[in-house]
Write a protein that holds these residues in place. Structure first.
Motif, short mmCIF file in Angstrom:
data_model
loop_
_atom_site.label_atom_id
_atom_site.label_comp_id
_atom_site.label_asym_id
_atom_site.label_seq_id
_atom_site.Cartn_x
_atom_site.Cartn_y
_atom_site.Cartn_z
N THR A 225 -22.30 -13.41 4.51
CA THR A 225 -21.77 -12.64 3.47
C THR A 225 -21.16 -11.42 4.20
O THR A 225 -20.00 -10.84 3.70
N LEU A 226 -21.74 -10.76 5.32
CA LEU A 226 -21.09 -9.72 5.92
C LEU A 226 -20.08 -9.94 6.63
O LEU A 226 -19.10 -9.14 6.73
N ALA A 227 -19.82 -11.15 6.99
CA ALA A 227 -18.61 -11.64 7.81
C ALA A 227 -17.68 -11.89 6.90
O ALA A 227 -16.24 -11.67 7.30
N GLU A 228 -17.94 -12.37 5.62
CA GLU A 228 -16.69 -12.64 4.72
C GLU A 228 -16.27 -11.14 4.22
O GLU A 228 -15.02 -10.91 3.86
N THR A 229 -17.31 -10.20 4.02
CA THR A 229 -16.50 -8.93 3.65
C THR A 229 -15.98 -8.14 4.53
O THR A 229 -14.89 -7.69 4.20
N LYS A 230 -16.32 -8.35 5.76
CA LYS A 230 -15.33 -7.88 7.20
C LYS A 230 -14.14 -8.58 6.95
O LYS A 230 -13.05 -7.83 7.38
N GLY A 231 -14.04 -9.79 6.69
CA GLY A 231 -12.72 -10.45 6.57
C GLY A 231 -11.84 -9.88 5.66
O GLY A 231 -10.82 -9.68 5.57
N GLN A 232 -12.38 -9.67 4.53
CA GLN A 232 -11.70 -9.18 3.26
C GLN A 232 -11.20 -7.71 3.40
O GLN A 232 -10.21 -7.25 3.15
N LEU A 233 -12.07 -7.00 4.19
CA LEU A 233 -11.68 -5.79 4.39
C LEU A 233 -10.61 -5.47 5.56
O LEU A 233 -9.74 -4.48 5.33
N SER A 234 -10.63 -6.35 6.37
CA SER A 234 -9.20 -6.55 7.44
C SER A 234 -8.05 -6.98 6.74
O SER A 234 -7.11 -6.22 7.05
N GLU A 235 -8.32 -7.94 5.84
CA GLU A 235 -7.11 -8.11 5.07
C GLU A 235 -6.72 -7.09 4.31
O GLU A 235 -5.54 -6.62 4.24
N THR A 236 -7.55 -6.39 3.54
CA THR A 236 -7.35 -5.17 2.86
C THR A 236 -6.47 -3.89 3.63
O THR A 236 -5.49 -3.44 3.24
N GLN A 237 -6.99 -3.86 4.82
CA GLN A 237 -6.59 -2.76 5.79
C GLN A 237 -5.07 -3.04 6.09
O GLN A 237 -4.18 -2.29 6.38
N GLY A 238 -4.90 -4.71 6.32
CA GLY A 238 -3.46 -5.26 6.75
C GLY A 238 -2.66 -4.73 5.65
O GLY A 238 -1.42 -4.28 6.11
N GLN A 239 -2.96 -5.06 4.48
CA GLN A 239 -2.09 -4.69 3.39
C GLN A 239 -1.79 -3.31 3.28
O GLN A 239 -0.67 -2.92 2.92
N LEU A 240 -3.10 -2.53 3.24
CA LEU A 240 -2.52 -1.08 3.41
C LEU A 240 -1.66 -0.52 4.42
O LEU A 240 -0.86 0.30 4.10
N SER A 241 -1.86 -0.98 5.74
CA SER A 241 -1.03 -0.70 6.71
C SER A 241 0.50 -0.96 6.27
O SER A 241 1.49 -0.36 6.54
N LYS A 242 0.77 -2.02 5.72
CA LYS A 242 1.79 -2.64 5.47
C LYS A 242 2.54 -1.80 4.44
O LYS A 242 3.72 -1.37 4.48
N THR A 243 1.81 -1.54 3.41
CA THR A 243 2.28 -0.44 2.38
C THR A 243 2.76 0.88 2.83
O THR A 243 3.60 1.41 2.68
N GLN A 244 1.96 1.03 3.65
CA GLN A 244 2.20 2.66 4.41
C GLN A 244 3.61 2.44 5.26
O GLN A 244 4.19 3.45 5.17
N GLY A 245 3.88 1.13 5.67
CA GLY A 245 4.89 1.25 6.54
C GLY A 245 6.14 1.28 5.59
O GLY A 245 7.39 1.78 6.01
N GLN A 246 6.02 0.49 4.56
CA GLN A 246 7.10 0.63 3.53
C GLN A 246 7.33 2.10 2.88
O GLN A 246 8.37 2.29 2.74
N LEU A 247 6.18 2.71 2.72
CA LEU A 247 6.43 4.10 2.11
C LEU A 247 7.02 4.86 3.13
O LEU A 247 7.90 5.73 2.92
N SER A 248 6.76 4.69 4.55
CA SER A 248 7.65 5.60 5.59
C SER A 248 8.78 5.31 5.47
O SER A 248 9.55 6.03 5.75
N LYS A 249 9.09 4.14 5.51
CA LYS A 249 10.64 3.49 5.40
C LYS A 249 11.57 4.29 4.22
O LYS A 249 12.52 4.62 4.38
N THR A 250 10.73 4.16 3.04
CA THR A 250 11.39 4.59 1.80
C THR A 250 11.45 6.37 2.05
O THR A 250 12.46 6.57 1.49
#
Length: 298
Positions: A266-291
């Motif tokens: 369960t912890l490994a699955e949660t870490k995976g989801q967290l990493s995925e969320t962080q990746g999406q957040l980084s992508k969103t921040q990149g788009q925001l910086s570009k805008t």
């Protein structure tokens, strides 16, 4: 860990006259084997020979010799020498034991090799048979109550040597429909035990079993022997209780380990989801910086 299926019960009787020892208690079994007639009858059934062909039987020292102090000591229950030179190690095993197959091979090989002294020729080696009478089920994939194991050449199917043999008797597997007074299964039913009347019926029609039954009755009425028997029975019950407790602890440990493994997953699955969320957040921040850069330029 293997669950021990053995039950050792002291039968409550309404009269002291009804008390009879159980032959599967190893102390009682070894006492029965002291009688030459009982030994002869049982060994004849094992070897599938008429009792009169067995000849004289002698009980030998039960401790096998060691070559070094570091070597494991072999202590046999009943070690018998036949007139023919054949030796038998007869073991009554009351409680379940791990690696019985390896243990029986160890005893057989020790007994076989201990025959020779330094400088003696190999042709002096005589046949050795290890007999295990088990008050539990060890081989769970079939219903064979009596096994005879010998050594064969895999390529030709020929018997490689007749000098080494294993016999395993599993008492819980005795077929209920068997009623013949002779043969190894009759002895197995006798060793399995019962009440006084049942034991008497088992012995009828077989002079050697009748002799064993008479010894059993005599021992059961001997105060000193009964005290020794009951002490051994209590020790076995205590050992059985300890085994059950140990098995319970191991089961609890296994359950806790299972829960830990589940929590890790369960912890490994949660870490995976967290990493995925962080990746999406980084992508969103990149788009925001570009805008923001485009807005500044505008």
């Amino acid at each position: 860990m293997q669950t021990n299926e053995v039950e050792i019960k002291t039968i409550q009787t309404t009269s002291e006259e009804e008390f009879i020892m159980k032959p599967y208690i190893d102390w009682c079994f070894k006492e029965l084997m002291r009688n030459p007639k009982t030994r002869t009858g049982f060994i004849a059934a094992l070897l599938r020979l008429p009792p009169e062909q067995i000849g004289r039987t002698t009980i030998l020292e039960n401790e096998l010799s060691k070559r070094t102090e570091e070597e494991k000591q072999g202590v046999l229950d009943v070690r018998v020498l036949l007139e023919s030179g054949t030796q038998l190690d007869i073991e009554m095993q009351v409680l379940y034991i791990e690696y019985w197959d390896d243990r029986s091979l160890f005893y057989l090989s020790k007994m076989f090799s201990s025959q020779l002294q330094k400088g003696e020729s190999y042709d002096k080696l005589q046949k050795c048979i290890q007999v295990g009478v088990l008050n539990f089920t060890y081989f769970k994939k079939d219903n064979f109550c009596h096994r005879r194991v010998r050594f064969y050449d895999e390529a030709t199917g020929d018997l490689y040597s007749e000098k080494l043999e294993l016999q395993i008797l599993e008492l819980p597997k005795i077929p209920k429909e068997y009623h013949h007074p002779d043969g190894i299964i009759a002895w197995m039913k006798f060793f399995r035990g019962g009440n006084k009347k049942e034991m008497e019926e088992m012995a009828k029609g077989n002079a050697y079993l009748e002799s064993a039954y008479e010894d059993l009755m005599e021992m059961s009425q001997d105060e000193k022997k009964r005290l020794a028997y009951e002490a051994r029975e209590r020790a076995l019950r205590d050992q059985l209780a300890l085994q059950h407790q140990t098995e319970k602890i191991f089961q609890q440990i296994a359950e806790v380990q299972g829960e830990l493994d589940k929590a890790k997953d369960t912890l490994a699955e949660t870490k995976g989801q967290l990493s995925e969320t962080q990746g999406q957040l980084s992508k969103t921040q990149g788009q925001l910086s570009k805008t923001q850069g485009q807005l500044s330029k505008t």
